[in-house]
Structure formats: C-alpha cells, structure tokens
Design a protein around this motif. Structure first.
Motif, PDB file in Angstrom:
ATOM      1  N   ARG A 313      54.541 -32.153  -9.716  1.00 21.68           N
ATOM      2  CA  ARG A 313      55.129 -33.694  -9.649  1.00 21.68           C
ATOM      3  C   ARG A 313      53.878 -34.701 -10.153  1.00 21.68           C
ATOM      4  O   ARG A 313      54.262 -35.839 -10.712  1.00 21.68           O
ATOM      5  CB  ARG A 313      55.472 -34.080  -8.144  1.00 21.68           C
ATOM      6  N   GLY A 316      51.884 -32.824 -13.878  1.00 19.81           N
ATOM      7  CA  GLY A 316      52.623 -32.634 -14.898  1.00 19.81           C
ATOM      8  C   GLY A 316      52.707 -31.240 -15.567  1.00 19.81           C
ATOM      9  O   GLY A 316      53.322 -30.992 -16.640  1.00 19.81           O
ATOM     10  N   SER A 318      54.353 -27.548 -15.929  1.00 25.22           N
ATOM     11  CA  SER A 318      55.607 -26.734 -15.825  1.00 25.22           C
ATOM     12  C   SER A 318      55.605 -25.737 -14.749  1.00 25.22           C
ATOM     13  O   SER A 318      54.413 -25.450 -14.295  1.00 25.22           O
ATOM     14  CB  SER A 318      55.850 -26.223 -17.237  1.00 25.22           C
ATOM     15  N   SER A 373      45.662 -34.359 -12.673  1.00 24.30           N
ATOM     16  CA  SER A 373      46.179 -34.826 -14.297  1.00 24.30           C
ATOM     17  C   SER A 373      44.909 -34.253 -15.147  1.00 24.30           C
ATOM     18  O   SER A 373      45.086 -34.409 -16.385  1.00 24.30           O
ATOM     19  CB  SER A 373      46.343 -36.170 -14.556  1.00 24.30           C
TER      20      SER A 373
END
Length: 510
Positions: A313, A316, A318, A373
C-alpha cells in the motif's frame, strides 16, 4: 512468526520420539521422510503465503481490518490451543493415523478457503485449517522420529530441515506470484495435490507407531486455553470498531483472562496428565526460554503480519515483489542456523540468546524508519537481512536450552510447549498491534469520530480509491509507530536472555 519460520523446537520433538523397534528398509524410511516433509511443509507454506495474500483478500472480499486479522488469528488460535493435544493424540491413537486425519482435515478446509464467498466463511475455514495443522504437524514430527534410530536420525533431521528452509524461502514469493498471476484462491487450492501426495506416501510406506505410556487427552486444559485466547484476541481486535470502554470488549478481555488463569489451575491439578506440566517451570532456563520465545515471536509475528501491507500500500510493491522482499530473511533464517548451532556449542547459549534478539531488534527498528518507496536494496533489504541474522543466531541455542533444561525424560513435551508458545505469541501480536495501529492512525487524523477513523483505515489497507492523502500519511506514521513495538519486544527478549539464562548454559534435569 505467523508462518514465515518454523517454531524453535520442531527438531526437538523429532529427537525426543523413541524409534520404532521393527526393522524397516531404507526405501520405506526415506519415503516416510518425504511424506513428513510434504505434510508439514504444506502447513508451513500455507501460513506463509497467506500473509502476502492478505491485502488482495481484504480488497476482494471487502473485509475490514478486524476481519482481515481473523483470517490469520482463527488459524493461529486453534493451532496454538490444540497443538499439544494433537501431539498427545498421535502418541495415544497412532502417529500415522493422526497424521493422515490431520492432512484430510487441513485439505478439506483449504478447499473451503479457496471457494469462500465472503470473509466469514473464510475465517471459519481457516479455523478448521488450524485444527488440521494441530493434528498433522506434531504427528509428522513424531512419525519421523519413530522411523529412525539415533545413528540415522541426524541425517534425516538435516534433510527435513533443509526442505523446510527451501519452503520458507520459496513460500512468500510463490504466494505473491499466485496472487498476481492467478488468484488469491490459488494459494489454498495448491494444498490439494500436496495433501494427496502426503497421504498416499504415509499410507503406503510409513509404519504405525504409538506410545504405550501415552497419557489421556487434556480436553479441559485445551478448552480453557482456547476460550482464554479467543476472548483476549477478540477483545483486542474489536477495540478499533467499539472502543476500549465498550462493555463487550471489556467482558471479552475479562473472560479471556479468567479462562487463562483457570487453565493454569487445571494444569496444576492434573500434574502428570497435564498437557503443560507446570513442574517444568521450576527450571530457571526453561522459564527464561519461554519468556524469551514469547517476546521474540510476538515481535516477529506482528512485524511480518503488517509489513506486507506497508510494502504493497505504501511502497507500491506487487504481491510477487512483496513476497520476494522477504527472501533475505528466509534464506538467512533457513540456512544460517547450522553455523549458529556451532557457535552456540563454543560460546554457550546465554551470549547468543542475548545478541540474537538484539540484532533482530535492530532490524525491526530500521523497518520503522525506512522509506518503503525507496529502492529495495537501499530500503528494505538491510533490515530484512539483519532480522534474518538475528533469528538465525537465536533459534539453535533456544532449542538446546529448552532440551537441556527439561531433561531427556520431558524433552518431547518441553519442545511442544515451546512451539505452542511461539504460535500463541504470533496470535497475540496481530491482535495487540492491530489495536495499537488504530490508536496511532486515529491520533494522526484530523478531527474525526472512531467510526470514521475505522472506515478510513479500512480504505487504506484494502487499497480503495476512497483513501485520501491524509489517511495514507496517517497509516504510514501508524505503521512506523507499531514497528517500534516489535523492536522493543525483541530487545527485551535479548535482555531476558542476558539476565535470566544461566551463564553456564542449559542445566539438564532428569
């Protein structure tokens, strides 16, 4: 814990089981090993891939945060409460029989999980999975121990442990790939061919064995601990929606606490028939090892439950990438333990049981401050590697301390207790950190009601477009806050090892 690593004393259960006295061919012995590997790895693989799939499950089934927690907690609750009685049932009724029964229950529940139309059905199915795992896991270990004598047992345990390490390494990545490329439902249906293989091999090649001196099952103790854990877990998970002062929450916490106290009273009265003999706690090292396990596996279980939500969340990632992000931890934990065992023999357990948890605490603390991130090798890799190193250092001396403190006569039950404590720690961590996450999330939101805060949190964790920037920022801050709590618990575990473990190492008692 929540599935990413084996409990600390699985090998101890194998070593404590008397060997089967009938002569068996090498072919039958090693195919029995394959059966136990497939069966126990099925449960290990399932629980590890579920964590990675939780964000997708929450989104697909429109589950709230509390419901998502129960997808994990229902499994851990029944597994933790019944795993000791599952081991006793295997000794009493036959290890192969209970193993096959456990596999059948587990795979039936897995099919129900894969076909679940809503989160309620999934939670109930996961609870039944926990019952199956509580039967098959100790039975598979005892079946392996009964097949090999002392001369061959070391090699058999090494092969079994190596296969478990590969499962730990592959599980999160495989689960993430299945979620991305097929469906979250595939992670449960994957158990069907594994169950067929395990059952066929066990029925064809494994010999039945039991313990003629096995004690009767401690149903009253199991019921008390199950009710106690359920009450406390439900009360903690209901706090975000109802508040800490809600009568139902207070009642659940009160009933849970009272039931756990009654469990201790029941075990004291049963003496030798108890599934958790309290006399073992007279050993300083045994008590210390239990406390250390509770703290460390609380830290590990809580962190590894919430980390995938952060990776997916906030970072980013997968599902496949989130699973692969855990690979350094799994590899270090799986393959670094043999080196740590050699170190433990030279240095003694006290130093390693201090250093290992503190190294793990450093890794968890780094996770609290890392920018998810960022590039993986700069952000997530260093703390995951450090966490793996810390756990690899800790587990071998933790096992040897338990086995030495209990003595050979009680090694099997002592190992089982330690494994149950590790699973219960993960259960309590998910619920307790969930309440802490909500409290921190609400604090960082602008003026809002608890109901609105709960809705906002659910929107962020399930990836709904309705989640606004303020809610996402509040979730990031809350996640950092609760990551510091596992780090503190791991550091406290290291302090426990230094203060409580005897400097001279484990002292065996007969």
């Amino acid at each position: 814990m929540v599935g990413f690593i084996r409990p600390p004393c699985d090998a101890g259960v194998v070593e404590a089981t008397p060997a089967f006295d009938a002569g068996l061919s090498q072919r039958r012995k090693w195919l029995t090993v394959v059966a136990t590997i497939v069966g126990s790895s099925m449960a290990l693989l399932d629980s590890s891939v579920v964590n990675i799939a939780l964000p997708a499950i929450q989104q697909a089934l429109h589950a709230d945060a509390a419901g998502t927690q129960w997808i994990v907690n229902a499994y851990l609750l029944l597994l933790g409460a019944l795993v000791l009685i599952g081991g006793s049932a295997a000794d009493l009724y036959g290890r192969r029989r209970i193993f096959v029964l456990g596999v059948a229950v587990f795979v039936a529940a897995s099919i129900a999980c894969g076909l679940s139309p809503n989160v309620a059905v999934l939670i109930v199915s996961r609870a039944v999975q926990g019952v199956g795992a509580a039967l098959l896991t100790p039975a598979s270990l005892a079946m392996l121990g009964a097949t090999f004598g002392e001369q061959e047992r070391t090699r058999a345990i090494g092969i079994w442990a190596g296969a478990g390490a590969l499962t730990m390494a592959a599980g999160p990545s495989l689960g993430g790939w299945l979620v991305d490329q097929v469906s979250w439902r595939a992670i449960f249906l994957l158990n069907v061919p594994l169950a067929i293989a395990a059952t066929a091999l066990a029925l064809r090649f494994a010999c039945e064995s039991s313990d003629p001196n096995a004690k009767q099952l401690d149903w009253s103790g199991s019921a008390a601990v199950a009710i106690g854990l359920a009450g406390i877990t439900w009360g903690l998970s209901a706090i975000p929606a109802s508040g800490i002062r809600d009568n139902a929450v207070l009642a659940a916490l009160g009933v849970g606490t009272a039931s756990l106290i009654s469990f201790v009273v029941i075990e004291a009265r049963l003496h030798d028939r108890a599934m958790m003999p309290l006399s073992l706690y007279r050993s300083r090292n045994f008590s210390a090892a239990n406390a250390l396990t509770l703290l460390l596996y609380f830290a590990l279980g809580g962190a590894l439950y919430y980390l995938p939500f952060g990776l997916i969340r906030l970072g980013g990632y997968s599902a496949t990438e989130a699973g692969a992000a855990l690979l350094p931890f799994a590899l270090m934990m799986g393959f670094g333990a043999s080196f740590a065992a050699t170190m433990a023999e030279r240095l003694g357990p006290r130093l390693l049981l201090t250093a290992g948890p503190i190294v793990a605490a450093c890794g968890l603390a780094m996770l609290a401050f890392v920018d998810l991130s960022q590039a993986y090798w700069v952000g997530v890799f260093p703390p995951m590697f450090l966490l793996g190193v810390g756990m690899a250092i800790t587990v071998p001396p933790l096992t040897s301390t338990v086995m030495g403190a209990a003595g050979k006569a009680h090694a099997g039950i002592a190992s089982g207790i330690k494994n149950a404590v590790a699973r219960v720690a993960g259960l309590l961590a998910v619920a307790a950190l969930g309440a802490a996450l909500f409290a921190s999330f609400s604090y960082h939101l602008s003026a809002t009601t608890p109901v609105q805060a709960n809705e906002a949190l659910n929107a962020v964790m399930s990836g709904q477009p309705a989640a606004n920037a303020e809610a996402i920022a509040a979730f990031e801050r809350a996640l950092r806050t609760i990551m510091l709590m596992p780090a503190s618990c791991a550091a406290l575990a290291g302090l426990t090892g230094w203060i409580w473990i005897e400097p001279s190492g484990p002292r065996a008692s007969s």
